[in-house]
Write an enzyme that holds these catalytic residues in place. Structure first.
Site, PDB file in Angstrom:
ATOM      1  CE  LYS A 109      -4.253   1.745   2.370  1.00  0.00           C
ATOM      2  NZ  LYS A 109      -5.125   1.974   3.529  1.00  0.00           N
ATOM      3  CB  SER A 121      -8.308   3.458   2.932  1.00  0.00           C
ATOM      4  OG  SER A 121      -7.081   3.022   3.867  1.00  0.00           O
ATOM      5  CB  SER A 141      -8.505   0.804   5.563  1.00  0.00           C
ATOM      6  OG  SER A 141      -8.901   1.846   5.498  1.00  0.00           O
TER       7      SER A 141
END
Ligand code: GLN
Length: 446
Positions: free
Chosen positions: A52, A127, A151
């Site tokens: 990420k 996210s 997330s």
């Protein structure tokens, strides 16, 4: 193979912000040479991984999906990035997210949205949406995400894969660009539970560079995957299956509970009475911490600096106005307000007290039950654009994941069914540092 798959699918999915092809290939070649010389295979040897883009990677652009950091090349590795390397994983590239991890759909990325591989008109969640979509589309074997209020778990649920949020402090936050420091956790997104156990094994453990890192022994997670849940006591919170939960999601959870029964586990309805206050408390606390953490982005030290400022204050103002997107600005304003003198007691302090009540709810249930089971999210993935103009509706999607984050405890999402071609996630929650129990329960079910 990983890059070939990315070439086939990336235009449709948009999971990546940066690819690392040249370096990844030379890393792989180097590893082959080491192996030929009798070198050892790490736990994740040769596995293509995605990271990420709010987890810093030395020499590999890390943007947090923000214009502010569009030119930022970190000079060090996050502890989690370093541990991946040490375990032999190969970082294929950096994955899309909602800007600074604020959001639940990937629509808050400043660069482009990621699409759900099951249905490209729908969001992948967020996210860590790029992290989830990339694994679901077969671009990487596994990825790392971060979870502050859901997330990792929510995008895993929306994309039909496994996502594990570890106990707060089990995985070092060093090098994770801070959103809400008292909640942020790094964890794996994988194709199955066994893979999640392996990746967690590689990244967990005490780190002196993170003042909130837990100094605990890391058990052997894979040895917990016995397939046996006989006698496991499951609590099912009535607040997670009530109003606002899609009936198809509820049905999938009930079906999963029947599977557990057939394997010799028992379940009963329980209550987490303060659940209704969790979203309000979280959005105050997370925004307050974010407003403080994001003060470091001033146009001087990191990332983009605005042109032609009149003076220093103007430099801050221009850089921040240009660099941050609308959701990030909304949270900075909300957080700054709630931390202001005169409002602190009414908002921030009150929210901290609510956080304790929520943690106590979980402690109470865990006196009698080994795990808590419910949905990961109230609905399957929604359509791109459907909720983007209504932040409050968007925040309500977090109702099943946020209480767990506030309590700092571990939880995993595993696929438990489909509705209209979109996956549904089952959330299994355990007491602090009981990742082995959570993994065992998830593994027996999947
Ligand atoms: N959707 C939540 C939020 O917008 C959770 C985000 C996260 O866990 N990083 O804050």
């Amino acid at each position: 193979a990983s890059y070939a798959r990315i070439k086939e699918t990336e235009e449709a999915i948009g999971a990546f912000l940066t690819l690392n092809e040249e370096k990844a290939r030379s890393t792989a070649t180097g590893m082959d040479e080491q192996l030929a010389k009798g070198g050892e295979r790490g736990l994740l040897f040769g596995l293509p991984a995605g990271v990420k883009d709010n987890i810093v990677t030395e020499g590999l652009r890390t943007t947090c999906a923000s214009r502010f950091l569009e030119n930022y090349d970190p000079i060090y590795d996050a502890t989690a990035s370093r541990k991946l390397k040490e375990a032999g994983a190969i970082t294929i590239g950096k994955l899309n997210l909602d800007e600074f991890a604020m959001g639940g759909s990937n629509e808050n990325s400043s660069f482009h949205p990621t699409r759900n591989p099951w249905n490209r008109d729908h969001v992948p969640g967020g996210s860590s949406g790029g992290s989830a979509a990339s694994v679901a589309a077969g671009q990487v074997y596994f990825s790392l995400g971060s979870d502050t209020g859901g997330s990792i778990r929510q995008p895993a649920a929306y994309c039909g894969i496994v996502g594990l949020k570890p106990t707060y402090g089990l995985v070092s936050r060093f090098g994770l660009v801070a959103f809400a420091s008292s909640l942020d956790s790094i964890g794996p997104l994988t194709k199955n539970v066994e893979d999640a156990a392996y990746v967690l094994q590689a990244i967990a453990g005490y780190d002196k560079n993170d003042s909130t890192s837990a100094n605990v022994d890391v058990p052997d997670y894979t040895s917990a995957l016995s397939g046996d849940v006989k006698g496991l006591r499951i609590g099912v919170p009535k607040e997670y299956l009530g109003e606002g939960i899609d009936p198809r999601v509820k049905q999938a959870v009930m079906d999963a509970l029947r599977v557990y029964e057939s394997m010799g586990a028992t379940w009963e309805e329980v209550s987490l009475p303060h659940t209704e206050y969790a979203i309000a408390a979280y959005y105050l606390l997370a925004s307050s911490e974010a407003s403080s953490n994001l003060a470091r982005f001033d146009g001087v030290r990191y990332g983009v600096r605005a042109d032609n400022p009149d003076n220093l204050i103007d430099l801050y103002r221009k850089s921040r106005s240009q660099g941050f997107g609308p959701e990030v600005k909304r949270r900075i304003m909300l957080g700054t307000y709630s931390l202001s003198s005169g409002y602190y007691d009414a908002y921030y302090l009150k929210a901290q007290k609510v956080r304790t009540l929520i943690k106590n709810d979980f402690d109470e249930v865990f006196k009698q039950y080994d795990v808590i089971v419910g949905p990961t999210a109230p609905t399957p993935a929604f359509r791109i654009g459907e909720q983007v103009d209504n932040p409050l509706t968007m925040y309500l999607n977090d109702i099943c994941t946020i209480p767990v984050s506030l309590a700092g405890i571990p939880a995993i999402s595993v696929p438990c069914g489909m509705a209209d071609g979109l996956p549904i996630g089952l959330q299994i929650i355990g007491p602090a540092f009981q990742e082995s129990t959570v993994l065992r329960a998830a593994h027996a079910y999947e």
